[in-house]
Design a protein around this motif. Sequence first.
Motif, short mmCIF file in Angstrom:
data_model
loop_
_atom_site.label_atom_id
_atom_site.label_comp_id
_atom_site.label_asym_id
_atom_site.label_seq_id
_atom_site.Cartn_x
_atom_site.Cartn_y
_atom_site.Cartn_z
N ALA A 178 -2.08 4.63 7.91
CA ALA A 178 -0.68 5.02 8.15
C ALA A 178 0.18 4.73 6.92
CB ALA A 178 -0.13 4.28 9.37
N ALA A 179 -0.03 3.56 6.30
CA ALA A 179 0.75 3.22 5.11
C ALA A 179 0.47 4.18 3.97
CB ALA A 179 0.44 1.78 4.69
N ILE A 180 -0.81 4.50 3.77
CA ILE A 180 -1.18 5.42 2.69
C ILE A 180 -0.65 6.82 2.97
CG2 ILE A 180 -3.14 6.53 1.54
CD1 ILE A 180 -4.68 3.90 1.92
N LEU A 220 0.83 -1.21 0.00
CA LEU A 220 0.00 0.00 0.00
C LEU A 220 0.87 1.26 0.00
CD1 LEU A 220 -2.83 -0.94 2.55
CD2 LEU A 220 -3.07 -0.61 0.07
N PHE A 221 1.89 1.25 0.83
CA PHE A 221 2.82 2.38 0.87
C PHE A 221 3.46 2.62 -0.51
CE2 PHE A 221 7.39 3.30 0.99
CZ PHE A 221 7.38 4.60 1.46
N SER A 222 3.91 1.55 -1.16
CA SER A 222 4.58 1.67 -2.45
C SER A 222 3.65 2.19 -3.53
CB SER A 222 5.15 0.31 -2.86
OG SER A 222 6.06 -0.17 -1.90
N THR A 223 2.40 1.70 -3.52
CA THR A 223 1.44 2.14 -4.53
C THR A 223 1.11 3.61 -4.37
OG1 THR A 223 0.49 -0.09 -4.48
CG2 THR A 223 -0.80 1.62 -5.58
N THR A 224 0.95 4.05 -3.12
CA THR A 224 0.67 5.46 -2.87
C THR A 224 1.88 6.32 -3.23
OG1 THR A 224 -0.75 4.81 -1.03
CG2 THR A 224 -0.13 7.12 -1.16
N GLU A 225 3.07 5.84 -2.91
CA GLU A 225 4.29 6.58 -3.23
C GLU A 225 4.42 6.77 -4.74
OE1 GLU A 225 9.09 6.23 -2.32
OE2 GLU A 225 7.85 4.44 -2.52
N ALA A 226 3.92 5.80 -5.52
CA ALA A 226 3.97 5.89 -6.97
C ALA A 226 2.87 6.77 -7.54
CB ALA A 226 3.87 4.49 -7.57
N GLY A 281 3.13 11.17 1.91
CA GLY A 281 4.11 12.15 2.39
C GLY A 281 5.44 12.05 1.68
N VAL A 282 5.91 10.81 1.47
CA VAL A 282 7.18 10.61 0.76
C VAL A 282 7.06 11.13 -0.67
CG1 VAL A 282 8.77 8.87 -0.15
CG2 VAL A 282 7.91 8.69 2.20
N ARG A 283 5.93 10.82 -1.30
CA ARG A 283 5.75 11.28 -2.68
C ARG A 283 5.67 12.81 -2.74
NH1 ARG A 283 4.38 10.08 -7.71
NH2 ARG A 283 3.00 11.51 -8.84
N ALA A 284 4.97 13.40 -1.78
CA ALA A 284 4.84 14.86 -1.76
C ALA A 284 6.21 15.52 -1.61
CB ALA A 284 3.91 15.29 -0.63
N ARG A 285 7.03 14.96 -0.73
CA ARG A 285 8.36 15.53 -0.54
C ARG A 285 9.20 15.38 -1.81
NH1 ARG A 285 12.52 13.37 3.99
NH2 ARG A 285 12.71 11.71 2.44
N ARG A 286 9.10 14.21 -2.45
CA ARG A 286 9.85 13.99 -3.69
C ARG A 286 9.36 14.93 -4.79
NH1 ARG A 286 9.43 8.67 -4.04
NH2 ARG A 286 11.51 8.35 -3.15
N VAL A 323 -5.77 6.08 -5.72
CA VAL A 323 -7.07 5.42 -5.90
C VAL A 323 -6.92 3.92 -5.70
CG1 VAL A 323 -8.91 4.94 -7.55
CG2 VAL A 323 -7.92 7.24 -7.42
N TRP A 324 -5.86 3.35 -6.24
CA TRP A 324 -5.63 1.93 -6.06
C TRP A 324 -5.42 1.59 -4.59
CZ3 TRP A 324 -5.12 -2.40 -9.32
CH2 TRP A 324 -5.40 -2.15 -10.66
N SER A 325 -4.65 2.37 -3.89
CA SER A 325 -4.37 2.09 -2.48
C SER A 325 -5.65 2.12 -1.65
CB SER A 325 -3.37 3.11 -1.94
OG SER A 325 -2.15 3.06 -2.65
N VAL A 326 -6.43 3.19 -1.82
CA VAL A 326 -7.66 3.32 -1.03
C VAL A 326 -8.66 2.23 -1.43
CG1 VAL A 326 -9.63 4.82 -0.55
CG2 VAL A 326 -7.33 5.79 -0.72
N GLY A 327 -8.80 1.99 -2.74
CA GLY A 327 -9.75 0.97 -3.20
C GLY A 327 -9.40 -0.41 -2.69
N VAL A 328 -8.14 -0.79 -2.77
CA VAL A 328 -7.73 -2.12 -2.29
C VAL A 328 -7.92 -2.22 -0.78
CG1 VAL A 328 -5.72 -3.61 -1.96
CG2 VAL A 328 -6.17 -2.59 -4.20
N SER A 329 -7.63 -1.16 -0.06
CA SER A 329 -7.82 -1.17 1.39
C SER A 329 -9.28 -1.44 1.75
CB SER A 329 -7.37 0.16 1.99
OG SER A 329 -5.99 0.38 1.76
N ILE A 330 -10.17 -0.78 1.03
CA ILE A 330 -11.60 -0.97 1.30
C ILE A 330 -12.01 -2.41 0.99
CG2 ILE A 330 -13.91 -0.29 0.57
CD1 ILE A 330 -12.82 2.53 0.12
N VAL A 331 -11.54 -2.93 -0.15
CA VAL A 331 -11.91 -4.30 -0.53
C VAL A 331 -11.38 -5.30 0.49
CG1 VAL A 331 -11.51 -6.11 -2.24
CG2 VAL A 331 -12.08 -3.80 -2.99
#
Length: 399
Positions: free
Chosen positions: A158-160, A106-112, A165-170, A116-124
């Motif tokens: 937390a993972a998302i 989840l962290f990696s998908t959000t960082e990329a 945050g990492v993506r925003a900083r990058r 939408v994928w991260s939130v959707g998979v979390s819900i599923v």
Amino acid sequence: MSELVSTASPTLVRGRRGDHTPSWVIDGLLGTAVALGLALIIATSEGGTRPPDFLAYVFAFGFGALLLLRRRMPRTVLVLSVLGMFAYYALDYPPVGVAIPIVAALFSTTEAGLMVWSVGVSIVVFAVSMFYRVLDGGEAIGFLLGYESVSNIALFAAAIALGYGVRARRTQAIQQAEIMKLTEAQLAREAELQVQRERERLSRDLHDIVGHSMSVISLQAGVASEAICSDDRAASEALDRIRTTSTRSLGELRSMVRILRSPTDHQETRRVQSLAAVQDLVDAAKGAGIEVDVAINIDSSDLSDTVDVAAYRVLQEAITNIVRHAGATHAQVKADIHEGQLFLVITDNGRGSTVDDRPSGYGIAGMTERARLLGGSLTARSIVHDGFTVEAIIPARLP
């Protein structure tokens, strides 16, 4: 810029200055941590109808190994992690939670940037987990909703959030680099414009030199032509003035051409005439039959080089206009410094013409622009009882 933000890949900044750790090392450490953590949970967990065996630990290390691909295929890693977790529970191994196996994915998908994928998979995952936990009926609904669901949601969030945050900083680092690049380009353009302005000033100087010198040469040539045979001495003096003026003008032209060819060679600037050479202008005017009174109470060292050259050019243009157009017999030049301002005044007793009656190439407009570029001003006006006045006010020293 928005397109850059939306499509920025983590690989874009792996080579940034100061980033000395290869990405595969970071991914390897993250995968190892996940694999060891899951193996420890499997070894200590209770429940399930099937005790942990070799295959169970293969699942644990499989989740970790998938993270080596997290940068290149984040969606694939997330989907395989979820499917692997479902397969693990389908084999009824001891529970390891639903968040731990997929939290890194989840962290990696959000960082990329795949929020939408991260939130959707979390819900599923959360919905499927709660459905089967309630269906099994082994635990109270209150426990599942009040403890289990909260902890899982917290880990997902937390993972998302961490990935975001990492993506925003990058992304911010990429934007700052782009802004710096644009700023440097803007500074380079401004430097080029400054060079162009300086070369335009030099072109005005060329105009002034040629205009003044040709005017004097023309007048002296006329004097020599009329004096030949009737007054050889006057003709000789006129020809001497022509020779002196043309020689001096050629020297100045060569200096200016060298400056234009080598714009960074500022040492040539001082070879251009300054107020120290005002006597040459006075002599030229006297040769044309105009008496000039000079009252210059300053030294060239009191002025910035650029102001010194500009003041000379204003004076040169004014005297050239007097010689060409005024029909004057007398002129007066005054120069003084007061409160850091150079006051330069040139008056004559010629025709009280308007500014437009005294054209000379750039003429008054050129003098006005020259003074304006230096932060000063110039006015030219007719005197009530015949005559003309040019007054320039320029900062004596530029900041």
